[in-house]
Design a protein around this motif. Structure first.
Motif, PDB file in Angstrom:
ATOM      1  N   LYS A 131     -56.562  28.175  87.300  1.00  0.00           N
ATOM      2  CA  LYS A 131     -55.709  28.076  88.664  1.00  0.00           C
ATOM      3  C   LYS A 131     -54.845  29.050  88.981  1.00  0.00           C
ATOM      4  O   LYS A 131     -53.982  29.301  88.171  1.00  0.00           O
ATOM      5  CB  LYS A 131     -55.103  26.553  88.751  1.00  0.00           C
ATOM      6  N   VAL A 133     -53.211  32.157  91.808  1.00  0.00           N
ATOM      7  CA  VAL A 133     -52.283  32.586  93.031  1.00  0.00           C
ATOM      8  C   VAL A 133     -52.646  33.751  93.826  1.00  0.00           C
ATOM      9  O   VAL A 133     -53.078  33.871  94.870  1.00  0.00           O
ATOM     10  CB  VAL A 133     -50.956  32.286  92.890  1.00  0.00           C
ATOM     11  N   ARG A 210     -52.908  26.063  94.664  1.00  0.00           N
ATOM     12  CA  ARG A 210     -53.457  27.323  93.768  1.00  0.00           C
ATOM     13  C   ARG A 210     -55.059  27.353  93.976  1.00  0.00           C
ATOM     14  O   ARG A 210     -55.684  26.315  94.380  1.00  0.00           O
ATOM     15  CB  ARG A 210     -53.060  27.014  92.348  1.00  0.00           C
TER      16      ARG A 210
END
Length: 223
Positions: A131, A133, A210
Motif C-alpha cells: 500500500k 502513496v 493508499r
C-alpha cells in the motif's frame, strides 16, 4: 502486452453471474458500501475478473468452479448489509471479498477449461500486498514484482485494475469495467492498454486512501 487479447473479459458482461454459494444469498447492498450493487460480477467482481484474465478463463466458469470447491471463498461480509432478492430480508453481503486475501495460501481450482491449453489445474497464490502513496513507489513495486514473474492487480480500495503490459518506462492496464468506456475505447484498450500515468492522474491518493498493489503467482498444470 503480457496477455493475449483473448484473455480480456469485462465484468459488465456478467450481470447474471453471482459471487455466492447459494441462490438464496443473492442480494443488493443497502448500507456499508459507497457503491451499492448486487453481488454479481458486474457490480462486485472487478478483482475476480482480473484473476480470470490472468488465468485465461471465463469469469463465470471460474466462479462456478470456486464456489464448488472452496466454500469459504464467497462468504458473508459483515461490514456490508444487503437486501435479499427473494424476500427483502436484510443479510450480510456475500461476495468474493477480494479473496484470496491471505498471502501464501494457495487456492487450487482443478479441471478448468482454457481454450489454448485444454483442461488444466490452476493454482493461484497471493504473494505480496503493498500500500503506497507516491507514484515513484508504484513504479518501483511494479518493477520488483515483474522481476519475480508475478502478475499484478492494483487500484484504490473500491476498484481493481490488471497491469497488462509495459510502456516506455511505465505500464499499461486493462480496465475490467468496460461499461465506463465506449466500444472503440475498449478495442484500443484490449490492444494497447490504458497508460497507467493517465489512470494515476485521475486518482485521489493520500495516506488515508493508499494505492494497493498485489502480486499473484498463477500456475497451470495439465488436468
Amino acid at each position: 502486452m503480457w496477455y493475449p487479447s483473448g484473455n480480456y473479459k469485462s465484468q459488465a458482461w456478467y450481470r447474471n453471474t453471482f459471487l455466492v454459494q447459494r441462490f438464496s444469498q443473492i442480494a443488493r447492498v443497502v448500507s456499508g458500501s459507497a457503491s451499492p450493487g448486487w453481488n454479481n460480477l458486474s457490480d462486485s467482481g472487478c478483482h475476480f475478473t482480473c484473476l480470470a484474465m490472468i488465468i485465461g478463463c471465463d469469469p463465470a466458469q471460474l466462479a462456478s468452479a470456486v464456489s464448488a470447491i472452496r466454500p469459504d471463498y464467497f462468504r458473508p461480509d459483515k461490514t456490508q448489509t444487503a437486501a435479499r432478492l427473494n424476500d427483502g430480508k436484510l443479510i450480510p453481503f456475500v461476495w468474493d471479498m477480494n479473496k484470496p486475501n491471505i498471502t501464501n495460501r494457495p487456492v487450487t481450482v482443478p479441471q478448468l477449461w482454457i481454450a489454448r491449453q485444454g483442461f488444466v489445474d490452476v493454482t493461484m497464490v497471493l504473494r505480496d500486498v503493498f500500500k503506497v502513496v507516491q507514484y515513484s513507489e508504484v513504479m518501483e513495486t511494479f518493477a520488483s514484482l515483474r522481476k519475480r514473474r508475478l502478475h499484478i492487480i492494483c487500484g484504490e480500495e473500491t476498484h481493481s485494475l490488471l497491469v497488462s503490459g509495459g510502456r516506455k518506462g511505465s505500464y499499461v492496464v486493462w480496465e475490467p469495467d468496460s461499461s465506463i468506456l465506449t466500444c472503440e475505447e475498449t478495442r484500443v484498450m484490449i490492444k494497447s492498454g490504458i497508460p497507467f500515468d493517465r489512470i494515476w492522474a485521475g486518482l485521489k491518493i493520500s495516506p488515508r486512501n493508499r494505492f494497493q498493489i498485489l502480486g499473484y503467482q498463477v500456475e497451470h498444470k495439465p488436468g
